[in-house]
Design an enzyme around this catalytic site. Structure first.
Site, PDB file in Angstrom:
ATOM      1  N   CYS A 220       0.794  -1.232   0.000  1.00  0.00           N
ATOM      2  CA  CYS A 220       0.000   0.000   0.000  1.00  0.00           C
ATOM      3  C   CYS A 220       0.826   1.282   0.000  1.00  0.00           C
ATOM      4  O   CYS A 220       0.278   2.374  -0.198  1.00  0.00           O
ATOM      5  CB  CYS A 220      -0.951   0.005   1.198  1.00  0.00           C
ATOM      6  SG  CYS A 220      -1.992  -1.464   1.284  1.00  0.00           S
TER       7      CYS A 220
ATOM      8  N   HIS B 221      -9.562   1.981  -2.350  1.00  0.00           N
ATOM      9  CA  HIS B 221      -8.145   1.709  -2.098  1.00  0.00           C
ATOM     10  C   HIS B 221      -7.545   0.794  -3.159  1.00  0.00           C
ATOM     11  O   HIS B 221      -7.349  -0.398  -2.940  1.00  0.00           O
ATOM     12  CB  HIS B 221      -7.995   1.084  -0.706  1.00  0.00           C
ATOM     13  CG  HIS B 221      -6.605   0.702  -0.339  1.00  0.00           C
ATOM     14  ND1 HIS B 221      -5.492   1.412  -0.747  1.00  0.00           N
ATOM     15  CD2 HIS B 221      -6.136  -0.337   0.420  1.00  0.00           C
ATOM     16  CE1 HIS B 221      -4.403   0.830  -0.265  1.00  0.00           C
ATOM     17  NE2 HIS B 221      -4.762  -0.233   0.436  1.00  0.00           N
TER      18      HIS B 221
ATOM     19  N   CYS C 249      -0.050   2.726   6.188  1.00  0.00           N
ATOM     20  CA  CYS C 249       0.432   1.412   6.597  1.00  0.00           C
ATOM     21  C   CYS C 249       0.497   0.501   5.380  1.00  0.00           C
ATOM     22  O   CYS C 249      -0.082   0.803   4.338  1.00  0.00           O
ATOM     23  CB  CYS C 249      -0.494   0.808   7.649  1.00  0.00           C
ATOM     24  SG  CYS C 249      -2.199   0.597   7.066  1.00  0.00           S
TER      25      CYS C 249
END
Length: 415
Positions: free
Chosen positions: A91, A371, A401
């Site tokens: 990510c 996302h 994160c």
């Protein structure tokens, strides 16, 4: 590094973020990526000949396109002289890309670069088991037609059953959601708190869509000109009806307070301050510093921001209270909550204080917007830089994160 080369965030553009399997299900990673880059070129009237570097990212790899960044150059018929390469780190992928471009600029090896990433959850690779893969490989390398046929005759019906792509951590055998559940229990983060974070994300994203702040960053694709996951009409009552996903008996994470599987791409345009001003661009913000951190998954897969952010603040001599806007990626509402709690109480690093909810994700974040793994960092950078310019904020903080128990923190500044 040359401290005289401040790295300017000129701006960014992205595709709409849409739920996987819907509007963009037939668009490849390459075409989604090209749309985001095309959006930057058009929005900022940038001559492609001026681009020195393109660093692009993805998490789910296409085995047919090893260096996606370079293929974007050819797909858009950009100058072949543009150096382009691919990065991947879950990510925080597009933040890695942005830091790479910034390092090139600070070192004087580039003046103008683009960074970003893409994810197409609708087009994940279909895998076969190892036994079937060996048979197909042997057949593909067979020297004669007879050898090829004899090899393929070893195939059995079981070999044609696809192996589903797993989102489990190889080191633990648990998914990110399962890890988040464990950490939520450890930090005593209840469902009500998670749902409140998700509700605020949706309502703020809906407001920023309606007033044009978010849509200004979006380059329409296939007639879609806004993020399609945002639910401005959701309520706590609606969220309460959903069942936990990862721990049906005692869990708190639901589809309502977790980020969804998403298709999308995002790009950010970076320049040296001198070059930006020479070309007539007014920087939205500057990259002050970035910090990466890694811990062991057993300490909390999504807890690395509790290390990265305090270290970054200490190295820059700034405080959490100095930050006018704080952008925390919302993998899960629980993850936002336990990282905020760790900053407040201290965990592996000294406590750094609390975040005013008005400063936190003022335009919503990943629970509402979506996302696409490798695109999220560039999306957050763009949104933060734009909001800092609108509000004349001095400092903005990014915290993201990542799987593998890693994180990236970044500070943007205006002066």
């Amino acid at each position: 590094m040359n401290d005289n080369h401040r790295v300017a965030v000129v701006g960014g553009m992205r595709t709409p973020f849409v739920k996987a399997g819907t509007f963009f299900r037939d668009i490849s990673q390459l075409k989604l990526s090209s749309q985001a880059i095309k959006g930057v070129l058009e929005r900022f009237e940038l001559d492609p000949k001026m681009i020195d570097l393109l660093v692009w990212g993805r998490v789910l790899h296409d085995p047919f396109t090893s260096n996606l960044a370079r293929e974007i150059v050819f797909d858009l018929d950009l100058p072949a002289s543009i150096e382009a390469y691919l990065v991947s780190n879950n990510c925080i992928t597009s933040l890695h890309a942005a830091v790479d471009v910034a390092d090139f600029i600070r070192a004087g090896r580039a003046e103008i670069g683009m960074a970003g990433g893409v994810e197409s959850m609708s087009a994940v690779p279909v895998l076969f088991g190892r036994e079937a893969s060996r048979i197909f490989l042997e057949a593909g390398t067979a020297k004669t037609a007879g050898d090829r046929i004899r090899t393929l005759l070893r195939l059995r019906p079981r070999h044609f059953k696809p192996v589903p792509l797993s989102f489990k951590e190889p080191s633990t055998g648990l998914t990110m959601g399962e890890h988040a559940e464990l950490t939520a229990k450890e930090w005593r983060i209840g469902r009500a708190e998670q749902d409140e974070i998700a509700l605020r994300s949706h309502h703020r994203a809906a407001s920023a869509t309606a007033d044009g702040r978010l849509t200004a960053e979006i380059y329409p694709v296939l007639g879609v000109d806004h993020d399609t996951i945002v639910r401005g009409d959701t309520t706590l009552e609606k969220m309460a009806k959903l069942k936990p996903v990862f721990d049906p008996a005692q869990g708190t994470i639901t589809a309502a307070n977790a980020s969804p599987l998403t298709d999308g791409a995002a790009a950010v345009l970076l320049m040296s301050e001198e070059r930006a001003r020479a070309e007539g661009y007014e920087p939205l913000a500057f990259i002050r510093a970035a910090e990466f951190a890694a811990i062991h998954p057993r300490d909390g897969l999504l807890m690395a921001p509790a290390v990265a952010v305090p270290r970054l603040l200490r190295k820059t001599g700034l405080t959490l209270a100095d930050m006018d806007i704080v952008e925390v990626h919302e993998a899960f509402g629980a993850q936002v909550a336990f990282n905020l709690k760790a900053w407040e109480q201290g965990w592996k690093e000294e406590a750094i204080g609390t975040v005013d909810s008005e400063k936190l994700n003022p335009l919503g974040s990943s629970v509402a917007i979506g996302h696409p793994f490798a695109a999220t960092g560039a999306r957050i950078m763009t949104t933060l830089a734009n909001e800092m310019a609108r509000s004349d904020a001095r400092y903005g903080l990014i915290s993201v994160c990542a799987a593998g128990a890693m994180a990236c923190a970044m500070i943007l500044e205006r002066s």
